[in-house]
Design a protein around this motif. Structure first.
Motif, PDB file in Angstrom:
ATOM      1  N   MET A   1       0.667  -1.425  -0.043  1.00 15.71           N
ATOM      2  CA  MET A   1       0.064  -0.279  -0.161  1.00 15.71           C
ATOM      3  C   MET A   1       0.861   1.380  -0.020  1.00 15.71           C
ATOM      4  O   MET A   1       1.748   1.720   0.745  1.00 15.71           O
ATOM      5  N   LYS A   2       0.549   2.093  -0.958  1.00 15.39           N
ATOM      6  CA  LYS A   2       1.286   3.290  -1.168  1.00 15.39           C
ATOM      7  C   LYS A   2       1.039   4.388   0.294  1.00 15.39           C
ATOM      8  O   LYS A   2      -0.187   4.347   0.846  1.00 15.39           O
ATOM      9  N   VAL A   3       1.880   5.305   0.523  1.00  9.31           N
ATOM     10  CA  VAL A   3       1.714   6.169   1.584  1.00  9.31           C
ATOM     11  C   VAL A   3       1.921   7.493   1.092  1.00  9.31           C
ATOM     12  O   VAL A   3       3.064   7.906   0.405  1.00  9.31           O
ATOM     13  N   LEU A   4       0.982   8.480   1.275  1.00 10.39           N
ATOM     14  CA  LEU A   4       1.424   9.879   0.857  1.00 10.39           C
ATOM     15  C   LEU A   4       1.548  10.629   2.076  1.00 10.39           C
ATOM     16  O   LEU A   4       0.820  10.772   2.840  1.00 10.39           O
ATOM     17  N   GLY A   5       2.722  11.214   2.262  1.00  5.69           N
ATOM     18  CA  GLY A   5       2.887  11.960   3.264  1.00  5.69           C
ATOM     19  C   GLY A   5       2.453  13.511   2.938  1.00  5.69           C
ATOM     20  O   GLY A   5       2.588  13.985   1.859  1.00  5.69           O
ATOM     21  N   LEU A   6       1.618  14.140   3.753  1.00  6.93           N
ATOM     22  CA  LEU A   6       1.219  15.290   3.677  1.00  6.93           C
ATOM     23  C   LEU A   6       1.669  16.220   4.999  1.00  6.93           C
ATOM     24  O   LEU A   6       1.766  16.072   6.135  1.00  6.93           O
ATOM     25  N   THR A   7       2.222  17.193   4.314  1.00  2.00           N
ATOM     26  CA  THR A   7       2.865  18.415   5.364  1.00  2.00           C
ATOM     27  C   THR A   7       2.502  19.854   4.611  1.00  2.00           C
ATOM     28  O   THR A   7       2.326  20.004   3.762  1.00  2.00           O
ATOM     29  N   GLY A   8       2.842  20.831   5.556  1.00  2.00           N
ATOM     30  CA  GLY A   8       2.820  22.213   5.405  1.00  2.00           C
ATOM     31  C   GLY A   8       3.229  22.678   6.719  1.00  2.00           C
ATOM     32  O   GLY A   8       2.918  22.401   7.818  1.00  2.00           O
ATOM     33  N   GLY A   9       3.456  24.217   6.326  1.00  2.00           N
ATOM     34  CA  GLY A   9       3.543  24.986   7.652  1.00  2.00           C
ATOM     35  C   GLY A   9       2.336  25.146   8.292  1.00  2.00           C
ATOM     36  O   GLY A   9       1.236  24.843   7.978  1.00  2.00           O
ATOM     37  N   ILE A  10       2.524  25.659   9.606  1.00  2.00           N
ATOM     38  CA  ILE A  10       1.385  25.859  10.723  1.00  2.00           C
ATOM     39  C   ILE A  10       0.585  26.884   9.838  1.00  2.00           C
ATOM     40  O   ILE A  10       0.850  27.926   9.371  1.00  2.00           O
ATOM     41  N   GLY A  11      -0.690  26.610   9.859  1.00  2.00           N
ATOM     42  CA  GLY A  11      -1.836  27.536   9.516  1.00  2.00           C
ATOM     43  C   GLY A  11      -1.771  27.307   7.709  1.00  2.00           C
ATOM     44  O   GLY A  11      -2.786  28.113   7.179  1.00  2.00           O
ATOM     45  N   ASP A 168       6.829  16.145  -3.922  1.00  3.70           N
ATOM     46  CA  ASP A 168       6.608  15.509  -5.157  1.00  3.70           C
ATOM     47  C   ASP A 168       5.572  16.177  -5.596  1.00  3.70           C
ATOM     48  O   ASP A 168       5.400  16.515  -6.859  1.00  3.70           O
ATOM     49  N   PHE A 169       4.341  16.679  -4.774  1.00  8.69           N
ATOM     50  CA  PHE A 169       3.432  17.556  -5.166  1.00  8.69           C
ATOM     51  C   PHE A 169       2.885  18.689  -4.214  1.00  8.69           C
ATOM     52  O   PHE A 169       3.662  18.921  -3.284  1.00  8.69           O
ATOM     53  N   PHE A 170       2.452  19.562  -4.813  1.00 10.78           N
ATOM     54  CA  PHE A 170       2.252  20.902  -4.152  1.00 10.78           C
ATOM     55  C   PHE A 170       0.571  21.346  -4.378  1.00 10.78           C
ATOM     56  O   PHE A 170       0.051  21.030  -5.468  1.00 10.78           O
ATOM     57  N   ILE A 171       0.129  21.802  -3.294  1.00 11.13           N
ATOM     58  CA  ILE A 171      -1.237  22.619  -3.288  1.00 11.13           C
ATOM     59  C   ILE A 171      -1.114  23.970  -2.660  1.00 11.13           C
ATOM     60  O   ILE A 171      -0.951  23.950  -1.574  1.00 11.13           O
ATOM     61  N   GLU A 172      -1.537  24.830  -3.275  1.00 15.42           N
ATOM     62  CA  GLU A 172      -1.739  26.066  -2.703  1.00 15.42           C
ATOM     63  C   GLU A 172      -2.988  26.168  -2.196  1.00 15.42           C
ATOM     64  O   GLU A 172      -3.889  26.276  -2.960  1.00 15.42           O
ATOM     65  N   ARG A 184      -8.807  16.422  -5.719  1.00 11.65           N
ATOM     66  CA  ARG A 184      -9.430  15.387  -6.440  1.00 11.65           C
ATOM     67  C   ARG A 184      -8.531  14.999  -7.568  1.00 11.65           C
ATOM     68  O   ARG A 184      -8.269  13.623  -7.824  1.00 11.65           O
ATOM     69  N   ASP A 185      -7.810  16.135  -8.255  1.00 10.38           N
ATOM     70  CA  ASP A 185      -6.966  15.856  -9.256  1.00 10.38           C
ATOM     71  C   ASP A 185      -5.743  14.911  -8.802  1.00 10.38           C
ATOM     72  O   ASP A 185      -5.451  14.010  -9.290  1.00 10.38           O
ATOM     73  N   LEU A 186      -5.168  15.384  -7.646  1.00 10.61           N
ATOM     74  CA  LEU A 186      -4.219  14.459  -7.220  1.00 10.61           C
ATOM     75  C   LEU A 186      -4.526  13.041  -6.682  1.00 10.61           C
ATOM     76  O   LEU A 186      -3.689  12.173  -7.091  1.00 10.61           O
ATOM     77  N   HIS A 187      -5.914  12.995  -6.350  1.00 11.13           N
ATOM     78  CA  HIS A 187      -6.296  11.605  -5.945  1.00 11.13           C
ATOM     79  C   HIS A 187      -6.440  10.932  -7.219  1.00 11.13           C
ATOM     80  O   HIS A 187      -5.661   9.650  -7.214  1.00 11.13           O
ATOM     81  N   GLU A 188      -6.880  11.359  -8.124  1.00  5.61           N
ATOM     82  CA  GLU A 188      -6.725  10.442  -9.665  1.00  5.61           C
ATOM     83  C   GLU A 188      -5.343  10.194 -10.034  1.00  5.61           C
ATOM     84  O   GLU A 188      -5.166   8.914 -10.470  1.00  5.61           O
ATOM     85  N   THR A 189      -4.271  11.102  -9.864  1.00  7.13           N
ATOM     86  CA  THR A 189      -2.918  10.637 -10.167  1.00  7.13           C
ATOM     87  C   THR A 189      -2.503   9.704  -9.240  1.00  7.13           C
ATOM     88  O   THR A 189      -1.879   8.649  -9.603  1.00  7.13           O
ATOM     89  N   LEU A 190      -2.893   9.526  -7.965  1.00  2.00           N
ATOM     90  CA  LEU A 190      -2.506   8.650  -7.171  1.00  2.00           C
ATOM     91  C   LEU A 190      -2.879   7.457  -7.273  1.00  2.00           C
ATOM     92  O   LEU A 190      -2.236   6.249  -7.206  1.00  2.00           O
TER      93      LEU A 190
END
Length: 194
Positions: A1-11, A168-172, A184-190
């Motif tokens: 099973m693949k793992v997507l790490g999700l992170t970003g600065g506080i806020g 690997d991926f970015f969302i603003e 949704r777009d990233l979900h399809e890619t994954l």
């Protein structure tokens, strides 16, 4: 099973983005939430924290987060010792949790994913960004933090520029409708890559 790490600065809106993935049926492990549960429920962790900070670290069996925070913010050695207690336990807990999931991929959400090397255990990593002013406004609305408190917390995290080198991926995350669409777009890619 693949793992997507999700992170970003506080806020930046990590929790919001994680929620959008949940809506798509993807299991989400939020490291900070799980760390708080372990601090409350795991007797070995409790004992180690009390040994590090003293009996005041817990009030009636519940971690005194303000007391603990006051001991680590400004004392990098104590912060590292605390992280040394909690992070390995959270990582072990994630591996157990992951085995119970049925999905094409899962999400591991952590504020300091890159700073602590957790990204290396993920197949892909997603960085959530947002303009500084928007991040400050969200935090002030969420927990009435002062600008000084927010900047102090931000100083413990890498800049978006530094994190971007490992992502690997970015969302603003500026407008929720566009953020949801990007998820949704990233979900399809994954799904294609999983």
């Amino acid at each position: 099973m693949k793992v997507l790490g999700l992170t970003g600065g506080i806020g930046s809106g990590k929790t919001t983005v994680a929620g959008f993935f949940k809506e798509l049926g993807i299991p989400v492990f939020i490291a900070d939430v799980e760390a708080k549960k372990l601090m409350l429920e795991d007797e070995k962790i409790k004992a180690a924290i009390i040994q590090l900070f003293g009996e005041e670290a817990y009030k009636e069996g519940i971690p005194d987060r303000k007391f603990i925070a006051s001991k680590v913010f400004g004392d990098n050695e104590k912060l590292e010792q605390l992280n040394g207690i909690i992070h390995p336990a959270v990582a072990k807990h994630f591996e157990t949790w992951k085995q119970d999931q049925v999905a094409p991929y899962v999400i591991y959400e952590a504020a300091i994913l890159f700073e602590k090397g957790g990204y290396r255990k993920c197949d892909f990593n997603l960085l959530i960004t947002a303009p500084f002013e928007q991040r400050v406004a969200r935090l002030q609305e969420r927990d009435s933090s002062t600008l000084e408190e927010i900047e102090a917390r931000m100083s413990h995290q890498w800049s978006d520029k530094k994190k971007a080198e490992l992502a690997d991926f970015f969302i603003e995350n500026k407008e929720l409708s566009k953020t949801r669409e990007a998820v949704r777009d990233l979900h399809e890619t994954l799904l294609e890559r999983a």
